[in-house]
Scaffold this motif. Sequence first.
Motif, PDB file in Angstrom:
ATOM      1  N   UNK A   1       0.824  -1.203   0.000  1.00 53.21           N
ATOM      2  CA  UNK A   1       0.000   0.000   0.000  1.00 53.21           C
ATOM      3  C   UNK A   1       0.862   1.258   0.000  1.00 53.21           C
ATOM      4  N   UNK A   2       1.847   1.314   0.900  1.00 49.39           N
ATOM      5  CA  UNK A   2       2.655   2.528   1.045  1.00 49.39           C
ATOM      6  C   UNK A   2       3.618   2.738  -0.127  1.00 49.39           C
ATOM      7  N   UNK A   3       4.113   1.641  -0.694  1.00 50.20           N
ATOM      8  CA  UNK A   3       5.090   1.746  -1.790  1.00 50.20           C
ATOM      9  C   UNK A   3       4.441   2.020  -3.140  1.00 50.20           C
ATOM     10  N   UNK A  32      -9.240   2.402 -12.920  1.00 43.52           N
ATOM     11  CA  UNK A  32      -7.773   2.457 -13.034  1.00 43.52           C
ATOM     12  C   UNK A  32      -7.106   1.931 -11.764  1.00 43.52           C
ATOM     13  N   UNK A  33      -7.677   2.272 -10.619  1.00 42.98           N
ATOM     14  CA  UNK A  33      -7.095   1.805  -9.357  1.00 42.98           C
ATOM     15  C   UNK A  33      -7.178   0.295  -9.254  1.00 42.98           C
ATOM     16  N   UNK A  34      -8.287  -0.282  -9.724  1.00 46.32           N
ATOM     17  CA  UNK A  34      -8.426  -1.735  -9.631  1.00 46.32           C
ATOM     18  C   UNK A  34      -7.456  -2.448 -10.569  1.00 46.32           C
ATOM     19  N   UNK A  35      -7.212  -1.866 -11.710  1.00 51.19           N
ATOM     20  CA  UNK A  35      -6.212  -2.447 -12.624  1.00 51.19           C
ATOM     21  C   UNK A  35      -4.832  -2.399 -11.957  1.00 51.19           C
ATOM     22  N   UNK A  36      -4.529  -1.295 -11.295  1.00 47.69           N
ATOM     23  CA  UNK A  36      -3.254  -1.173 -10.592  1.00 47.69           C
ATOM     24  C   UNK A  36      -3.149  -2.218  -9.486  1.00 47.69           C
ATOM     25  N   UNK A  67      -8.921   7.505   3.484  1.00 50.33           N
ATOM     26  CA  UNK A  67     -10.192   6.777   3.457  1.00 50.33           C
ATOM     27  C   UNK A  67     -10.180   5.674   2.397  1.00 50.33           C
ATOM     28  N   UNK A  68      -9.715   6.013   1.188  1.00 47.83           N
ATOM     29  CA  UNK A  68      -9.680   5.028   0.096  1.00 47.83           C
ATOM     30  C   UNK A  68      -8.710   3.899   0.424  1.00 47.83           C
ATOM     31  N   UNK A  69      -7.540   4.250   0.957  1.00 49.28           N
ATOM     32  CA  UNK A  69      -6.548   3.231   1.311  1.00 49.28           C
ATOM     33  C   UNK A  69      -7.083   2.283   2.379  1.00 49.28           C
ATOM     34  N   UNK A  70      -7.792   2.834   3.350  1.00 49.97           N
ATOM     35  CA  UNK A  70      -8.343   1.996   4.414  1.00 49.97           C
ATOM     36  C   UNK A  70      -9.405   1.047   3.878  1.00 49.97           C
ATOM     37  N   UNK A  71     -10.190   1.526   2.908  1.00 45.65           N
ATOM     38  CA  UNK A  71     -11.216   0.668   2.293  1.00 45.65           C
ATOM     39  C   UNK A  71     -10.570  -0.486   1.534  1.00 45.65           C
ATOM     40  N   UNK A  72      -9.480  -0.187   0.822  1.00 44.98           N
ATOM     41  CA  UNK A  72      -8.770  -1.226   0.070  1.00 44.98           C
ATOM     42  C   UNK A  72      -8.155  -2.246   1.023  1.00 44.98           C
ATOM     43  N   UNK A  73      -7.496  -1.766   2.064  1.00 48.11           N
ATOM     44  CA  UNK A  73      -6.873  -2.672   3.039  1.00 48.11           C
ATOM     45  C   UNK A  73      -7.914  -3.535   3.748  1.00 48.11           C
ATOM     46  N   UNK A 105       0.826   6.206  -3.139  1.00 49.25           N
ATOM     47  CA  UNK A 105       1.359   7.294  -3.974  1.00 49.25           C
ATOM     48  C   UNK A 105       0.541   7.499  -5.243  1.00 49.25           C
ATOM     49  N   UNK A 106       0.078   6.401  -5.843  1.00 48.69           N
ATOM     50  CA  UNK A 106      -0.729   6.510  -7.070  1.00 48.69           C
ATOM     51  C   UNK A 106      -2.071   7.172  -6.767  1.00 48.69           C
TER      52      UNK A 106
END
Length: 209
Positions: A133-135, A191-195, A159-165, A139-140
Amino acid sequence: MKEAELDNRDRLKEKDEIEELKNRIFSGEHEDPNAEFERYILQQAAQELAAVEAEPIDSDSDMDDNHYSPPPPEPENNSVDASESAQIITKIKKVKKDKDNSEKKTDEKKIPTEKEALFAYKLDWGAIDNGLMEKKIRPWINKKIIEYIGEPEPTLVDFICSKVLAGSQPQVILEDVQMVLDEEAEVFIVKMWRLLIYEVEAKKLGLVK
């Protein structure tokens, strides 16, 4: 006269081989044919130099055991020495290894481009940890939010990062950010899901530490 003819024949043969190589490399199968051709020429030079350096020095059978032949002259500054040869070969091997790994990743997992297929993709959630997540992810996300909104929004990024985690489904995250990003929300989540898929698969293959 005969020796000159042989030399000329060797040069013609070498020229034909190089032309054949150029035709093969520039046929379209390589992404960067110029770099591929340069690598081949450097590799050939390294191999030829290694062969010359390994060639034994002929001694005269009439001479006694105490006689020795003088060492070969040092190569000129513009020639490839042994250490440079080793570096060239190591670099070529690394390029080939990276290319093989990349092709393996591409062949093993095809990342969807359509929203429905992306959202239905079974992510290995166990691979999405704080390190990844952090690397890679945060950042993206931060960069994209700045592009969409025009300024940093650390609270939204968190908020978005916490939802993904937490393993939230993409449609749920999309609905959450819809009010902030409006029409950009769907493009952003796709795009985020592809990443996410790309980074997870790369990590599973050992391409990302």
